[in-house]
Design a protein around this motif. Sequence first.
Motif, PDB file in Angstrom:
ATOM      1  N   THR A 197       0.830  -1.200   0.000  1.00 17.83           N
ATOM      2  CA  THR A 197       0.000   0.000   0.000  1.00 17.83           C
ATOM      3  C   THR A 197       0.866   1.252   0.000  1.00 17.83           C
ATOM      4  OG1 THR A 197      -0.135  -0.132   2.411  1.00 17.83           O
ATOM      5  CG2 THR A 197      -1.929  -1.128   1.157  1.00 17.83           C
ATOM      6  N   SER A 198       0.240   2.388  -0.135  1.00 17.71           N
ATOM      7  CA  SER A 198       0.962   3.660  -0.235  1.00 17.71           C
ATOM      8  C   SER A 198       1.747   3.966   1.041  1.00 17.71           C
ATOM      9  CB  SER A 198      -0.041   4.783  -0.510  1.00 17.71           C
ATOM     10  OG  SER A 198       0.623   6.027  -0.570  1.00 17.71           O
ATOM     11  N   GLY A 199       2.981   4.421   0.848  1.00 19.96           N
ATOM     12  CA  GLY A 199       3.769   4.925   1.972  1.00 19.96           C
ATOM     13  C   GLY A 199       4.587   3.915   2.733  1.00 19.96           C
ATOM     14  N   VAL A 200       4.624   2.650   2.282  1.00 21.08           N
ATOM     15  CA  VAL A 200       5.322   1.624   3.072  1.00 21.08           C
ATOM     16  C   VAL A 200       6.807   1.508   2.743  1.00 21.08           C
ATOM     17  CG1 VAL A 200       3.231   0.269   3.459  1.00 21.08           C
ATOM     18  CG2 VAL A 200       4.658  -0.192   1.434  1.00 21.08           C
ATOM     19  N   GLY A 201       7.292   2.252   1.752  1.00 13.90           N
ATOM     20  CA  GLY A 201       8.718   2.250   1.446  1.00 13.90           C
ATOM     21  C   GLY A 201       9.102   1.568   0.148  1.00 13.90           C
ATOM     22  N   LYS A 202       8.134   1.285  -0.706  1.00 13.09           N
ATOM     23  CA  LYS A 202       8.420   0.624  -1.987  1.00 13.09           C
ATOM     24  C   LYS A 202       9.368   1.460  -2.843  1.00 13.09           C
ATOM     25  CE  LYS A 202       4.165   0.490  -3.406  1.00 13.09           C
ATOM     26  NZ  LYS A 202       3.601   1.324  -2.315  1.00 13.09           N
ATOM     27  N   THR A 203       9.034   2.736  -2.994  1.00 14.37           N
ATOM     28  CA  THR A 203       9.853   3.606  -3.837  1.00 14.37           C
ATOM     29  C   THR A 203      11.229   3.828  -3.224  1.00 14.37           C
ATOM     30  OG1 THR A 203       7.864   4.706  -4.676  1.00 14.37           O
ATOM     31  CG2 THR A 203       9.955   5.859  -4.983  1.00 14.37           C
ATOM     32  N   HIS A 204      11.278   3.954  -1.903  1.00 13.74           N
ATOM     33  CA  HIS A 204      12.567   4.101  -1.223  1.00 13.74           C
ATOM     34  C   HIS A 204      13.498   2.947  -1.597  1.00 13.74           C
ATOM     35  CE1 HIS A 204      14.903   4.764   2.807  1.00 13.74           C
ATOM     36  NE2 HIS A 204      15.664   4.179   1.903  1.00 13.74           N
ATOM     37  N   LEU A 205      13.022   1.713  -1.469  1.00 15.47           N
ATOM     38  CA  LEU A 205      13.863   0.555  -1.763  1.00 15.47           C
ATOM     39  C   LEU A 205      14.204   0.468  -3.248  1.00 15.47           C
ATOM     40  CD1 LEU A 205      12.230  -2.104   0.586  1.00 15.47           C
ATOM     41  CD2 LEU A 205      14.481  -1.039   0.829  1.00 15.47           C
ATOM     42  N   ALA A 206      13.252   0.814  -4.101  1.00 10.94           N
ATOM     43  CA  ALA A 206      13.526   0.803  -5.538  1.00 10.94           C
ATOM     44  C   ALA A 206      14.624   1.807  -5.890  1.00 10.94           C
ATOM     45  CB  ALA A 206      12.244   1.125  -6.318  1.00 10.94           C
ATOM     46  N   VAL A 207      14.524   3.008  -5.323  1.00  5.88           N
ATOM     47  CA  VAL A 207      15.543   4.034  -5.564  1.00  5.88           C
ATOM     48  C   VAL A 207      16.881   3.593  -4.979  1.00  5.88           C
ATOM     49  CG1 VAL A 207      16.275   6.372  -4.924  1.00  5.88           C
ATOM     50  CG2 VAL A 207      13.952   5.978  -5.770  1.00  5.88           C
ATOM     51  N   ALA A 208      16.864   3.018  -3.787  1.00  2.79           N
ATOM     52  CA  ALA A 208      18.103   2.594  -3.131  1.00  2.79           C
ATOM     53  C   ALA A 208      18.851   1.566  -3.980  1.00  2.79           C
ATOM     54  CB  ALA A 208      17.795   2.022  -1.752  1.00  2.79           C
ATOM     55  N   LEU A 209      18.128   0.603  -4.535  1.00  2.05           N
ATOM     56  CA  LEU A 209      18.770  -0.392  -5.396  1.00  2.05           C
ATOM     57  C   LEU A 209      19.224   0.243  -6.708  1.00  2.05           C
ATOM     58  CD1 LEU A 209      16.417  -3.452  -4.775  1.00  2.05           C
ATOM     59  CD2 LEU A 209      18.686  -3.037  -3.804  1.00  2.05           C
ATOM     60  N   GLY A 210      18.436   1.189  -7.190  1.00  2.00           N
ATOM     61  CA  GLY A 210      18.831   1.905  -8.395  1.00  2.00           C
ATOM     62  C   GLY A 210      20.094   2.715  -8.193  1.00  2.00           C
ATOM     63  N   MET A 211      20.204   3.354  -7.033  1.00  2.00           N
ATOM     64  CA  MET A 211      21.407   4.131  -6.737  1.00  2.00           C
ATOM     65  C   MET A 211      22.632   3.233  -6.602  1.00  2.00           C
ATOM     66  SD  MET A 211      20.468   7.377  -4.326  1.00  2.00           S
ATOM     67  CE  MET A 211      22.222   7.738  -4.285  1.00  2.00           C
ATOM     68  N   ALA A 212      22.450   2.060  -5.992  1.00  2.51           N
ATOM     69  CA  ALA A 212      23.561   1.118  -5.889  1.00  2.51           C
ATOM     70  C   ALA A 212      24.060   0.733  -7.281  1.00  2.51           C
ATOM     71  CB  ALA A 212      23.129  -0.120  -5.109  1.00  2.51           C
ATOM     72  N   ALA A 213      23.123   0.530  -8.210  1.00  2.24           N
ATOM     73  CA  ALA A 213      23.492   0.182  -9.578  1.00  2.24           C
ATOM     74  C   ALA A 213      24.151   1.353 -10.290  1.00  2.24           C
ATOM     75  CB  ALA A 213      22.258  -0.282 -10.346  1.00  2.24           C
ATOM     76  N   ALA A 214      23.598   2.544 -10.114  1.00  2.00           N
ATOM     77  CA  ALA A 214      24.155   3.729 -10.778  1.00  2.00           C
ATOM     78  C   ALA A 214      25.578   4.013 -10.301  1.00  2.00           C
ATOM     79  CB  ALA A 214      23.257   4.932 -10.520  1.00  2.00           C
ATOM     80  N   LYS A 215      25.818   3.821  -9.013  1.00  2.00           N
ATOM     81  CA  LYS A 215      27.155   4.063  -8.468  1.00  2.00           C
ATOM     82  C   LYS A 215      28.177   3.075  -9.021  1.00  2.00           C
ATOM     83  CE  LYS A 215      25.856   6.396  -4.192  1.00  2.00           C
ATOM     84  NZ  LYS A 215      25.867   6.362  -2.715  1.00  2.00           N
ATOM     85  N   LYS A 216      27.689   1.915  -9.449  1.00  2.00           N
ATOM     86  CA  LYS A 216      28.564   0.940 -10.099  1.00  2.00           C
ATOM     87  C   LYS A 216      28.591   1.151 -11.611  1.00  2.00           C
ATOM     88  CE  LYS A 216      29.912  -1.460  -6.521  1.00  2.00           C
ATOM     89  NZ  LYS A 216      31.345  -1.513  -6.130  1.00  2.00           N
ATOM     90  N   ARG A 217      27.986   2.256 -12.033  1.00  3.58           N
ATOM     91  CA  ARG A 217      28.019   2.730 -13.424  1.00  3.58           C
ATOM     92  C   ARG A 217      27.195   1.865 -14.380  1.00  3.58           C
ATOM     93  NH1 ARG A 217      34.204   4.427 -14.521  1.00  3.58           N
ATOM     94  NH2 ARG A 217      33.276   5.161 -16.457  1.00  3.58           N
ATOM     95  N   TYR A 218      26.165   1.209 -13.841  1.00  5.04           N
ATOM     96  CA  TYR A 218      25.144   0.629 -14.709  1.00  5.04           C
ATOM     97  C   TYR A 218      24.256   1.764 -15.212  1.00  5.04           C
ATOM     98  CZ  TYR A 218      26.154  -4.125 -12.989  1.00  5.04           C
ATOM     99  OH  TYR A 218      26.743  -5.320 -12.679  1.00  5.04           O
ATOM    100  N   SER A 219      23.706   1.605 -16.394  1.00  2.00           N
ATOM    101  CA  SER A 219      22.767   2.604 -16.900  1.00  2.00           C
ATOM    102  C   SER A 219      21.413   2.368 -16.247  1.00  2.00           C
ATOM    103  CB  SER A 219      22.654   2.536 -18.425  1.00  2.00           C
ATOM    104  OG  SER A 219      22.219   1.254 -18.842  1.00  2.00           O
ATOM    105  N   VAL A 220      20.911   3.393 -15.551  1.00  2.00           N
ATOM    106  CA  VAL A 220      19.681   3.280 -14.760  1.00  2.00           C
ATOM    107  C   VAL A 220      18.766   4.455 -15.101  1.00  2.00           C
ATOM    108  CG1 VAL A 220      18.717   3.129 -12.421  1.00  2.00           C
ATOM    109  CG2 VAL A 220      21.008   2.216 -12.879  1.00  2.00           C
ATOM    110  N   TYR A 221      17.472   4.185 -15.107  1.00  2.00           N
ATOM    111  CA  TYR A 221      16.515   5.280 -15.300  1.00  2.00           C
ATOM    112  C   TYR A 221      15.268   5.030 -14.467  1.00  2.00           C
ATOM    113  CZ  TYR A 221      14.172   9.186 -17.555  1.00  2.00           C
ATOM    114  OH  TYR A 221      13.547  10.380 -17.790  1.00  2.00           O
TER     115      TYR A 221
END
Length: 255
Positions: free
Chosen positions: A108-132
């Motif tokens: 449901t809304s507000g439980v942290g789904k987007t937070h975790l999605a962004v966090a994993l995306g940032m981990a990938a971006a920092k390793k220089r994977y192409s992320v959007y």
Amino acid sequence: MINYNKVLSNLEELKLDKIRTFLPNYLNSIKDKDISIVDILYELTEKEVEFKNQRASRIQVVVSAFPFEKEVRDFDFLYQPSVNKSQILDLESLRFLENKENIVFVGTSGVGKTHLAVALGMAAAKKRYSVYFIPCHDLILNLKKAYNENRLEARLKHYAKYQLLIIDEIGYLPLDRTGANLLFQLITKRYEVNSTIITTNQVFSKWGDMFSDNTLAAAILDRLLHHSHIIKITGPSYRLKGKIEEFEEKISSIK
């Protein structure tokens, strides 16, 4: 001294900024040390490589279009015990990208789904994977616009190329049959080629209603879930947590 100045000038022209910065102090520090020229060059070039990697990682984070910057370590696992911390840390290792696997966060809304999605995306971006990162509503609008302008294939290829595409908030707004079909085409292009992270507030049994087409919904889920990690978050909203903390602070101040 003339040659030393020329070296500094050459380093500047070659944009070897870190070597140029460290060279003067480094030369002073090794005067009385028995260090080979190879070791000197190795240590200086290591600093340059480290700097360039950090800069490239930062650029990749910026172009990924995250709505905010949060990491896994910022997530409150105690507040959301339904989330398996070990599983998230394993996903942060990015093995899922190498295996072309998807991740679906459901809750449901507000439980942290987007937070975790962004966090994993940032981990990938920092390793220089192409992320959007893109909200589902914006993605569908962009694909519809491309379709109307007879450039859909180019737009689909654009979104398909990313090693990690994060589609946020599927199900928060209904999709018509055209939108569902466009999403299906994109998921099909990415299937077993690149990884996708989805966040949704709708259980999978409701996707047919959400897309106004049971057949399309089933086809999308078939490709999306074939190689995927499904993470259901059943805890309370973080927004509620903030309100509770604010209320408790007010009560404490009154006491």
